[in-house]
Design an enzyme around this catalytic site. Structure first.
Site, PDB file in Angstrom:
ATOM      1  CG  HIS A 269      -1.880   1.240   1.495  1.00  0.00           C
ATOM      2  ND1 HIS A 269      -3.040   1.346   0.874  1.00  0.00           N
ATOM      3  CD2 HIS A 269      -1.435   2.435   1.953  1.00  0.00           C
ATOM      4  CE1 HIS A 269      -3.567   2.482   1.059  1.00  0.00           C
ATOM      5  NE2 HIS A 269      -2.622   3.030   1.757  1.00  0.00           N
ATOM      6  CD  GLU A 270       1.595   3.637   3.583  1.00  0.00           C
ATOM      7  OE1 GLU A 270       1.837   4.566   3.117  1.00  0.00           O
ATOM      8  OE2 GLU A 270       0.503   3.513   4.504  1.00  0.00           O
ATOM      9  CG  HIS A 273       0.327   6.309  -0.656  1.00  0.00           C
ATOM     10  ND1 HIS A 273      -0.527   7.031  -1.338  1.00  0.00           N
ATOM     11  CD2 HIS A 273      -0.112   5.458   0.421  1.00  0.00           C
ATOM     12  CE1 HIS A 273      -1.694   6.889  -0.445  1.00  0.00           C
ATOM     13  NE2 HIS A 273      -1.446   5.866   0.297  1.00  0.00           N
ATOM     14  CD  GLU A 299      -5.564   6.182   0.694  1.00  0.00           C
ATOM     15  OE1 GLU A 299      -5.713   5.075   0.693  1.00  0.00           O
ATOM     16  OE2 GLU A 299      -4.340   6.483   1.051  1.00  0.00           O
TER      17      GLU A 299
HETATM   18 ZN    ZN Z   1      -2.966   5.325   1.909  1.00  0.00          ZN
END
Ligand code: ZN
Length: 504
Positions: A269-270, A273, A299
Site C-alpha cells: 500500500h505505502e 503511494h 489512495e
Molecule cells: Zn494510503
C-alpha cells in the site's frame, strides 16, 4: 521599486520561492518522520520548538507581500506562462486568497481549538467518553461551517469542504456513489455471511520481524520501487512521506510477529503511494506540483497496488514460493490459493483501519452520511454516537460496544478534517476504473503471475504519475478514462473477486 520586474525575472523568482518552501518543508518532514520512526519517546517537545518556528516561516514566505505581488504579477501575465507555471501560480494564489477571507483572529483561534481538541479526543477515546469530546466537536463543526461561508458563500458548506480535499467533489456525486455501494455491497455481505467462513490460518504463526523485513524489501523491489531513492523503516501507524522532493521518499511499516499479512500489504500500500510520488516528472521537483494531485487519486494508486494487484490470485501465486523460502516451516502443506482466500476474507468489523476490501467503503459511507447531516444541521453532535451505532448495525450488522470502538475511533474530526473520509472510498473506485482501462492494452494477470510490474508501472507513469498535481482529479480522470467518475466498475470488480473467494 529598485529592480523593475520582468516576466523572465518573475518566472525565476517563482521557482526560487518554491525551492525555498520545499527546503523548509524538507526540514519539517524530516522531523515528523524522525518523530514517527526512530526518535526517543521523550523528544516531542524539543521537536515542537523547531517545528513551530519552521511552520511560521513557511506561512510567512507563502503570504508575504512580496510573494503576493509576484504571484499577482504572474497571474496578470498568465497567457505568457506555460501550463505548469500557470498551475503553480493558480495553486499558490488560491491558498492566499482563501486565507484572506477568514478573519485572522478566527483562524488563529481555530488552530488553537484543533490542538486542544486533538488532546481531548485522545483522552476521550481512552476512556470511551464522548461527552468529554462533544463540546470541542461542536465548535469544530460550527467553525468549519462558518469558514465555508466566508470562503465560498455561494456554495453548500459541506460541498466546500469536500472540494477542499478532492477538488470538484460534491454531495450530489457522492450520494450517487454511496447509493450504488449501499444497494450492491450490503446484500453482497449478507450473501457472504451465509457461506462457510474462509480459513485464514495461513497468516498466523511465528513470523520473525527480520524475515518480514526481507519480504518487505523484496516486495518493494518487485513492485518496481528504486531502493536508491525509497527507504523503509518501522512505525506505529504506517505512512509515506517525501523529503524535500520525490527524489527522497520514505515508506514505513509495522511488523506483527504472529501475522505476516499486515506488514506485507501495508508495504505494498505505502509502496503504491511511493510509486505515485516518485513517478512525478523530474522538472516538477521543488515545486507545488511535485507529488500526487489529491488524496483520492493517491489512495487510488496505493489501493491499486495493495488490493487490485497485491490481493489478486495471480500475484498470490507469484509471491507464494518466496513465502515458502522465507518461512519454510510455517508454509509447509499450504497453497497459494489458501493465501489468496485468506487475504481476501470479508468480515464486518468495528474498526475502519482493520477492514477488508468489501466492508471498507461501508465504514466510509457511515462517516460520510453522518458528517453530511451534522454540517447541514440535520443531526446534532450530541446524537452522533447513537446514529453511528445504528448505521453500523444496519450496514455492517455489528453491535458497537462503546464509543472507543465507535464514534471516537478516528482522529480526523478532531483534526478538523471534515469532508476528508470520502476520498478513501473514491480511491477504491477510481482504481477499478483505471484497471478496466489498463486491461485494454496490458495483460495485467500475465504480468502479475511473472511478478513483472514493468508494463503496469509504465502505464501508470505515462497516464497518471508524471503529471504530479498539474491536473485536478476530475481533469486527470477525464484524460485517463475519457469519461467521468463511475462507481460501477468497482462494484463489478468486488463481486467478481467475492465470487472467486466465496462462490457467491
Ligand atoms: Zn494510503
Amino acid at each position: 521599486m529598485a529592480n523593475e520586474r520582468t516576466l523572465d525575472s518573475a518566472k525565476k523568482e517563482l521557482m526560487e520561492t518554491q525551492r525555498k518552501m520545499a527546503a523548509y518543508e524538507h526540514a519539517l518532514a524530516l522531523m515528523q518522520y524522525d518523530g514517527a520512526t526512530t526518535a526517543p519517546k521523550e523528544t516531542a517537545d524539543n521537536r515542537a520548538v523547531s517545528m513551530s518556528i519552521l511552520s511560521e516561516e513557511i506561512y510567512r514566505l507563502g503570504t508575504a507581500q512580496e510573494t503576493v505581488e509576484l504571484l499577482e504579477f504572474l497571474d496578470a501575465h498568465k497567457d505568457a506562462l506555460d501550463e505548469k507555471q500557470r498551475r503553480m501560480v493558480h495553486l499558490l494564489l488560491k491558498d492566499i486568497r482563501e486565507m484572506k477571507k477568514i478573519p485572522m483572529e478566527e483562524y488563529v483561534a481555530f488552530q488553537a481549538l484543533l490542538v486542544k481538541a486533538d488532546d481531548v479526543w485522545h483522552r476521550a477515546k481512552e476512556t470511551s467518553d464522548f461527552e468529554l469530546f462533544r463540546p470541542y466537536l461542536e465548535q469544530i463543526f460550527d467553525t468549519m461551517r462558518r469558514f465555508a461561508g466566508y470562503v465560498a458563500p455561494e456554495k453548500d458548506p459541506y460541498d466546500h469542504w469536500l472540494s477542499q480535499f478532492e477538488k470538484g467533489m460534491t454531495k450530489e456525486t457522492l450520494d450517487a456513489f454511496f447509493g450504488t455501494l449501499r444497494s450492491e455491497l450490503v446484500p453482497l455481505l449478507q450473501e457472504i455471511a451465509k457461506t462457510a467462513q474462509v480459513d485464514d490460518s495461513i497468516r498466523f504463526g511465528d513470523f520473525p520481524p527480520e524475515k518480514q523485513e526481507q519480504l518487505a524489501l523484496w516486495l518493494m523491489e518487485t513492485i518496481g520501487l528504486d531502493l536508491g531513492h525509497v527507504g523503509l523503516s518501522t512505525t506505529e501507524h504506517p505512512f509515506t512521506t517525501s523529503l524535500g522532493s520525490h527524489f527522497d521518499e520514505r515508506i514505513t511499516t509495522h511488523y506483527y510477529p504472529d501475522d505476516f499479512v499486515c506488514s506485507m500489504f501495508s508495504v505494498i500500500h505505502e509502496g503504491g503511494h511511493a510509486l505515485y510520488d516518485t513517478g512525478s516528472a523530474p522538472d516538477l521537483a521543488y515545486t507545488v506540483l511535485d507529488g500526487g494531485t489529491s488524496m483520492g487519486i493517491h489512495e487510488s494508486q496505493s489501493r491499486f497496488y495493495e488490493n487490485i494487484l497485491g490481493r489478486s490470485k495471480a500475484f498470490c501465486r507469484y509471491v507464494f514460493p518466496k513465502l515458502c523460502e522465507l518461512f519454510p516451516d510455517q508454509m509447509k502443506g499450504r497453497t497459494a490459493d489458501e493465501l489468496f482466500c485468506a487475504v481476501n476474507k470479508a468480515q464486518p468489523s468495528l474498526i475502519r483501519t482493520e477492514a477488508d476490501e468489501v466492508t471498507y467503503s461501508l465504514h466510509i459511507m457511515i462517516r460520510y452520511e453522518l458528517e453530511k447531516k451534522v454540517m447541514a444541521g440535520d443531526l446534532a453532535v450530541k446524537d452522533l454516537p447513537e446514529a453511528w451505532n445504528r448505521l453500523y448495525k444496519e450496514y455492517l450488522g455489528v453491535d458497537v460496544p462503546d464509543d472507543k470502538h465507535g464514534v471516537l475511533q478516528d482522529s480526523h474530526w478532531a483534526g478538523g478534517m471534515i469532508g476528508y473520509f470520502p476520498s478513501y472510498a473514491l480511491g477504491n473506485a477510481y482504481g477499478a476504473q483505471f484497471l478496466q482501462r489498463m486491461k485494454e492494452t496490458v495483460d495485467v494477470d500475465a504480468c502479475l503471475e511473472k511478478g513483472d510490474f514493468g508494463p503496469i508501472n509504465q502505464w501508470n507513469r505515462e497516464k497518471i504519475w508524471q503529471f504530479g498535481s498539474l491536473y485536478t482529479p476530475g481533469q486527470l480522470l477525464e484524460r485517463v478514462l475519457g469519461g467521468p467518475f463511475d462507481p460501477l466498475p468497482y462494484v463489478t470488480y468486488l463481486k467478481a473477486k467475492m465470487h472467486d473467494v466465496y462462490g457467491v
